[in-house]
Design an enzyme around this catalytic site. Structure first.
Site, PDB file in Angstrom:
ATOM      1  N   GLU A 110       0.827  -1.212   0.000  1.00 48.85           N
ATOM      2  CA  GLU A 110       0.000   0.000   0.000  1.00 48.85           C
ATOM      3  C   GLU A 110       0.851   1.247   0.000  1.00 48.85           C
ATOM      4  O   GLU A 110       2.031   1.188   0.341  1.00 48.85           O
ATOM      5  CB  GLU A 110      -0.877  -0.012   1.263  1.00 48.85           C
ATOM      6  CG  GLU A 110      -1.799  -1.215   1.309  1.00 48.85           C
ATOM      7  CD  GLU A 110      -2.319  -1.496   2.713  1.00 48.85           C
ATOM      8  OE1 GLU A 110      -2.396  -0.551   3.514  1.00 48.85           O
ATOM      9  OE2 GLU A 110      -2.624  -2.662   2.989  1.00 48.85           O
ATOM     10  N   LYS A 112       2.049   4.837   1.498  1.00 46.55           N
ATOM     11  CA  LYS A 112       2.103   5.439   2.830  1.00 46.55           C
ATOM     12  C   LYS A 112       1.760   6.922   2.698  1.00 46.55           C
ATOM     13  O   LYS A 112       2.587   7.738   2.325  1.00 46.55           O
ATOM     14  CB  LYS A 112       3.490   5.260   3.448  1.00 46.55           C
ATOM     15  CG  LYS A 112       3.563   5.688   4.898  1.00 46.55           C
ATOM     16  CD  LYS A 112       4.869   5.243   5.534  1.00 46.55           C
ATOM     17  CE  LYS A 112       4.884   5.476   7.036  1.00 46.55           C
ATOM     18  NZ  LYS A 112       4.765   6.881   7.419  1.00 46.55           N
ATOM     19  N   ASP A 114       0.938  10.654   3.484  1.00 47.56           N
ATOM     20  CA  ASP A 114       1.622  11.535   4.418  1.00 47.56           C
ATOM     21  C   ASP A 114       0.647  12.583   4.948  1.00 47.56           C
ATOM     22  O   ASP A 114       0.405  13.601   4.326  1.00 47.56           O
ATOM     23  CB  ASP A 114       2.792  12.208   3.687  1.00 47.56           C
ATOM     24  CG  ASP A 114       3.824  12.726   4.656  1.00 47.56           C
ATOM     25  OD1 ASP A 114       3.716  12.420   5.861  1.00 47.56           O
ATOM     26  OD2 ASP A 114       4.746  13.427   4.212  1.00 47.56           O
ATOM     27  N   TYR A 222      -6.925   2.600   5.382  1.00 48.59           N
ATOM     28  CA  TYR A 222      -6.031   1.462   5.153  1.00 48.59           C
ATOM     29  C   TYR A 222      -6.177   0.305   6.138  1.00 48.59           C
ATOM     30  O   TYR A 222      -5.485  -0.692   6.017  1.00 48.59           O
ATOM     31  CB  TYR A 222      -4.578   1.925   5.134  1.00 48.59           C
ATOM     32  CG  TYR A 222      -4.151   2.718   6.351  1.00 48.59           C
ATOM     33  CD1 TYR A 222      -3.989   2.101   7.584  1.00 48.59           C
ATOM     34  CD2 TYR A 222      -3.924   4.092   6.269  1.00 48.59           C
ATOM     35  CE1 TYR A 222      -3.610   2.827   8.701  1.00 48.59           C
ATOM     36  CE2 TYR A 222      -3.545   4.822   7.380  1.00 48.59           C
ATOM     37  CZ  TYR A 222      -3.392   4.188   8.595  1.00 48.59           C
ATOM     38  OH  TYR A 222      -3.032   4.906   9.692  1.00 48.59           O
ATOM     39  N   LYS A 309      10.538   3.791   3.421  1.00 47.76           N
ATOM     40  CA  LYS A 309      10.518   5.245   3.229  1.00 47.76           C
ATOM     41  C   LYS A 309      11.299   5.635   1.986  1.00 47.76           C
ATOM     42  O   LYS A 309      12.423   5.182   1.795  1.00 47.76           O
ATOM     43  CB  LYS A 309      11.146   5.927   4.443  1.00 47.76           C
ATOM     44  CG  LYS A 309      10.334   5.771   5.714  1.00 47.76           C
ATOM     45  CD  LYS A 309       9.568   7.044   6.018  1.00 47.76           C
ATOM     46  CE  LYS A 309       8.745   6.855   7.258  1.00 47.76           C
ATOM     47  NZ  LYS A 309       8.860   7.853   8.262  1.00 47.76           N
ATOM     48  N   CYS A 403      15.701  48.123   5.356  1.00 45.70           N
ATOM     49  CA  CYS A 403      14.956  47.714   4.169  1.00 45.70           C
ATOM     50  C   CYS A 403      15.860  47.819   2.939  1.00 45.70           C
ATOM     51  O   CYS A 403      16.490  48.857   2.720  1.00 45.70           O
ATOM     52  CB  CYS A 403      13.731  48.606   4.001  1.00 45.70           C
ATOM     53  SG  CYS A 403      12.845  48.294   2.463  1.00 45.70           S
ATOM     54  N   CYS A 406      14.317  50.903   0.770  1.00 46.51           N
ATOM     55  CA  CYS A 406      14.192  52.297   1.199  1.00 46.51           C
ATOM     56  C   CYS A 406      15.084  52.613   2.390  1.00 46.51           C
ATOM     57  O   CYS A 406      15.052  53.723   2.912  1.00 46.51           O
ATOM     58  CB  CYS A 406      12.736  52.624   1.525  1.00 46.51           C
ATOM     59  SG  CYS A 406      12.187  51.847   3.042  1.00 46.51           S
ATOM     60  N   CYS A 421       9.232  46.138   6.908  1.00 47.33           N
ATOM     61  CA  CYS A 421       9.659  47.509   6.678  1.00 47.33           C
ATOM     62  C   CYS A 421       8.475  48.390   7.070  1.00 47.33           C
ATOM     63  O   CYS A 421       7.403  48.291   6.478  1.00 47.33           O
ATOM     64  CB  CYS A 421      10.006  47.728   5.203  1.00 47.33           C
ATOM     65  SG  CYS A 421      10.143  49.481   4.802  1.00 47.33           S
ATOM     66  N   CYS A 427       7.996  53.373   0.865  1.00 44.41           N
ATOM     67  CA  CYS A 427       8.839  52.275   0.400  1.00 44.41           C
ATOM     68  C   CYS A 427       8.319  51.801  -0.962  1.00 44.41           C
ATOM     69  O   CYS A 427       7.176  51.355  -1.077  1.00 44.41           O
ATOM     70  CB  CYS A 427       8.799  51.162   1.431  1.00 44.41           C
ATOM     71  SG  CYS A 427       9.793  49.744   1.009  1.00 44.41           S
TER      72      CYS A 427
HETATM   73  P1  AMP Z   1       5.292   6.631  11.320  1.00 44.67           P
HETATM   74  O1  AMP Z   1       4.472   7.820  11.734  1.00 44.67           O
HETATM   75  O2  AMP Z   1       6.445   6.958  10.436  1.00 44.67           O
HETATM   76  O3  AMP Z   1       5.612   5.696  12.459  1.00 44.67           O
HETATM   77  O4  AMP Z   1       4.354   5.774  10.364  1.00 44.67           O
HETATM   78  C1  AMP Z   1       3.194   5.204  10.853  1.00 44.67           C
HETATM   79  C2  AMP Z   1       2.015   5.936  10.311  1.00 44.67           C
HETATM   80  O5  AMP Z   1       1.922   5.814   8.908  1.00 44.67           O
HETATM   81  C3  AMP Z   1       0.727   5.371  10.792  1.00 44.67           C
HETATM   82  O6  AMP Z   1       0.389   5.878  12.048  1.00 44.67           O
HETATM   83  C4  AMP Z   1      -0.235   5.821   9.759  1.00 44.67           C
HETATM   84  O7  AMP Z   1      -0.816   7.042  10.163  1.00 44.67           O
HETATM   85  C5  AMP Z   1       0.607   6.140   8.544  1.00 44.67           C
HETATM   86  N1  AMP Z   1       0.189   5.419   7.330  1.00 44.67           N
HETATM   87  C6  AMP Z   1       0.035   5.992   6.114  1.00 44.67           C
HETATM   88  N2  AMP Z   1      -0.357   5.103   5.200  1.00 44.67           N
HETATM   89  C7  AMP Z   1      -0.485   3.915   5.823  1.00 44.67           C
HETATM   90  C8  AMP Z   1      -0.876   2.615   5.390  1.00 44.67           C
HETATM   91  N3  AMP Z   1      -1.200   2.344   4.110  1.00 44.67           N
HETATM   92  N4  AMP Z   1      -0.891   1.632   6.327  1.00 44.67           N
HETATM   93  C9  AMP Z   1      -0.549   1.886   7.607  1.00 44.67           C
HETATM   94  N5  AMP Z   1      -0.172   3.099   8.069  1.00 44.67           N
HETATM   95  C10 AMP Z   1      -0.134   4.105   7.192  1.00 44.67           C
HETATM   96 ZN    ZN Z   2      11.173  49.763   2.759  1.00 42.26          ZN
END
Ligand code: AMP
Ligand code: ZN
Length: 663
Positions: A110, A112, A114, A222, A309, A403, A406, A421, A427
């Site tokens: 899957e 990951k 962010d 997920y 990662k 600045c 000016c 500034c 300015c």
């Molecule tokens: P970390 O914060 O680096 O420890 O990574 C763990 C976090 O990755 C989990 O708490 C999830 O919030 C996040 N995460 C994102 N995508 C997934 C996924 N497909 N499966 C499990 N965790 C995920």
């Molecule tokens: Zn200025």
């Protein structure tokens, strides 16, 4: 149909349309029709409060204020994940698994995502609670905020739904939405957010849920936790969860061996920039739940899952020079001018240094070899320095104290990250920036006049502030560089025409800090004239819906400054709209609010009439079709290329008659 049945029918329909739009990305009705149905439901619910349901689609707009988020214990602990960074790490991991299970296993691969992790509780097919990860054992109850996220189903559909379970996912802010949100902030003179991840987690903790509703968050799912689940493997569970209406991205793949896992990793390393949201790696999970049980957990994380990662894309290059930009509000931004370098598909020449603290923290200096990274940020940032390449003669950077434009001594207010500034009046970049803002499309929309010309007018001493525009003459501007008689006349005509621009846009054009378009609209509707607005006290301003202390202070400071009042007085004498006209109030509606139209072809009424009608009802008219266009109103002889473009973007093409029905 009884009102109760009617309410139920509308709720079901809206839930389904919501699902099609936000989860499947395949809407089957127009936004307009959706809004109409929602309004109908709102009316019915108001008339029949006895049928209130916190999971009604009408509750998505938020409105509840949470002063303090309650701490809740997770029924099932939320673990973190072990990280791996190489093929070798994964081979080792597979060996450890094989030793415990006694044979090779299959994996669910899957993305990951962010963002911020969330746990959603459902009971009897309905959403009841959302809790942040917190320390994994306890988290914060953010239910009211999460209810506004459209891809979180409030009522589930499909079969085999367990009575009670917790479902886990990541709340992310897609990149498009992030960019739009930041553009609006910059427009209002606010600092843009740094990256989508922090913005997503910050948004979850906002006190005002209606503010959350306006932010484009998504929930990507997920994992599910519960007793007696109707599936035996992770991959199967994802498919099932998806069928209940959750947004489970389709990228997930079943891998029967480690080679396939590695292919998955490689594929997404290359293609991750095509995704609408950010990922920072992939997650590999042992597929069979029986195997998972056997493997169990360490104190922190499951033995059956592993994050891989990705390295953030980085480039190394020389920092040639640090320069400082002055914005229209006087804010100073330090900029790193780099030796051009390729990074993530583009050539990078500049990087953000944010502010003085950041420069000090990095100890970054001119001539350094620096590492540049590109995340969700608008411009790349410097994340580190190759100190081995630093020349012994190199000196620490001293932040400017005056600045650059000016030479006025800079100030830095307590608690603020940026230097300013304070020379608001004299300015040059501030003077020019304010006028450029005033003439911009969203404000006075002065035709014929561009940003370059504004610069020229100021540097040639013809204007010093935006009221001066109204004293310009054709003869006065012809001597400017490259100014033909015809363009000079166009400018004068454009300026003259701007006197008809409605009050709220003039107010936005004044460039008061923190007063973006929405706030300007609110203030204009509430106070109705600049006279009343300029007399309002801070407390009075704060009583207006959605106006907080920061905006209130900024507005009252603006009008407390004598020069500003003089400028306003002169604008009035030149005949600008500094109050809401009665005619406007009478037939104005917000029926088309937030909708963008393109008008093409020949109509019964004149095109100008049609455009005026759109604007009167709160819509916006633009000249070219883009992904932001909601409707194309097509008359006779609509251009074939326009038509093709609208069709390729899936934009609704409507007739004049359809349009009239809308309003
Ligand atoms: P970390 O914060 O680096 O420890 O990574 C763990 C976090 O990755 C989990 O708490 C999830 O919030 C996040 N995460 C994102 N995508 C997934 C996924 N497909 N499966 C499990 N965790 C995920
Ligand atoms: Zn200025």
């Amino acid at each position: 149909m009884t009102p109760e049945q009617h309410i139920k029918k509308l709720r079901d329909a809206l839930n389904e349309h919501n699902y099609r739009y936000y989860v499947l990305d395949e809407p089957s009705i127009s936004d307009y029709e959706f809004d109409q149905k929602l309004k109908e439901l709102q009316k019915l619910e108001e008339a029949h409060p006895e049928f209130f349901d916190e999971n009604s689609p009408t509750q998505r707009v938020g409105g509840t204020i949470t002063k303090h988020f309650e701490t809740v214990k997770h029924r099932y602990r939320m673990y973190s994940l072990d990280n791996s960074y190489s093929k070798e790490d994964l081979i080792d991991w597979e060996k450890r698994i094989e030793k415990i299970i006694g044979k090779k296993v299959a994996f669910s691969c899957e993305l990951k995502y962010d963002g911020a992790s969330i746990s959603l509780t459902y009971e009897n097919g309905k959403f009841v609670r959302a809790v942040t990860r917190g320390d994994g054992i306890h988290g914060d109850d953010v239910t009211t905020n999460v209810r506004t996220i459209r891809s979180v189903p409030l009522v589930l559909k499909g079969t085999d739904i367990p009575d009670s379970f917790e479902i886990r996912g990541e709340i992310v802010m897609p990149l498009d939405g992030f960019t739009t949100l930041n553009a609006a902030r910059v427009e209002a003179g606010e600092e843009p957010f740094k990256n989508p991840r922090n913005t997503a987690s910050g948004t979850l903790k906002l006190q005002d849920s209606s503010e959350v509703a306006k932010r484009p968050l998504e929930a990507l799912i997920y994992n599910i936790q519960g007793e007696e689940m109707p599936f035996k493997t992770q991959y199967e569970s994802l498919k099932k969860i998806r069928s209940w209406g959750f947004k489970v991205p389709n990228a997930a793949k079943l891998a029967t061996n480690l080679d396939e896992v590695l292919q998955f990793i490689e594929y997404w390393d290359k293609h991750r920039h095509e995704l609408p949201y950010e990922i920072d790696g992939v997650v590999i999970k042992v597929n069979d739940f029986e195997h998972q049980k056997e493997l169990g957990f360490t104190s922190k994380s499951p033995r059956w899952a592993m994050a891989y990662k990705y390295k953030a894309e980085q480039a190394k290059t020389r920092l040639n020079k640090i320069t400082y930009q002055v914005g229209r509000t006087g804010a100073i931004t330090p900029v790193a001018n780099l030796e051009p370098v390729a990074l993530g598909g583009t050539i990078v020449k500049r990087a953000s240094l944010h502010n003085a603290d950041q420069i000090e923290k990095l100890d970054v200096r001119e001539g350094d070899m620096v590492f540049v990274e590109k995340g969700g940020e608008i411009i790349p940032k410097i994340v580190g320095i190759d100190f081995t390449k630093r020349k012994p003669s190199s000196k620490p950077t001293t932040y400017i104290s005056k600045c650059p434009e000016c030479k006025t001594e800079l100030v830095r207010l307590e608690g603020e990250a940026l230097h300013y500034c304070p020379n608001v009046k004299d300015c040059a970049p501030q003077i020019i920036g304010r006028i450029q803002h005033f003439i911009s499309r969203q404000a006075m929309d002065i035709q014929g006049l561009g940003e370059e010309t504004v610069s020229l007018l100021v540097t040639n001493g013809l204007i010093r502030n935006y009221t001066d525009l109204y004293t310009l003459t054709k003869e006065g501007i012809i001597p400017l560089e490259r100014m033909a008689e015809k363009s000079a006349q166009n400018i004068i005509n454009g300026i003259e025409a701007s006197k008809k621009v409605p009050f709220e846009r003039v107010l936005f054009g004044l460039g008061i800090r923190f007063v973006g378009r929405t706030v300007a609209q609110k203030l204009a509707t509430h106070y109705r004239s600049i006279d009343k607005l300029s007399k309002a006290t801070k407390e009075d301003l704060m009583s207006v819906d959605e106006i907080g202390v920061r905006i209130a202070e900024s507005v009252s400071n603006f009008f407390a400054t004598e020069e500003n009042m003089e400028i306003v007085e002169r604008l009035k004498q030149h005949g600008l709209q500094l109050e809401i006209s009665e005619a406007d109030v009478k037939d104005k509606t917000d029926k088309l609010e937030g909708k963008t139209f393109v008008v093409s072809g020949v109509f019964e009424m004149s095109r100008d009439e049609l455009k005026a009608l759109i604007e009167k009802n709160g819509g916006k008219v633009t000249s070219s079709i883009s992904s932001k266009t909601n409707y194309v109103v097509a008359g006779e002889n609509m251009g074939p290329s326009k038509k093709a473009k609208a069709e390729s973007l899936g934009i609704s093409i409507i007739s004049e008659e359809d349009f009239l029905k809308m309003i």
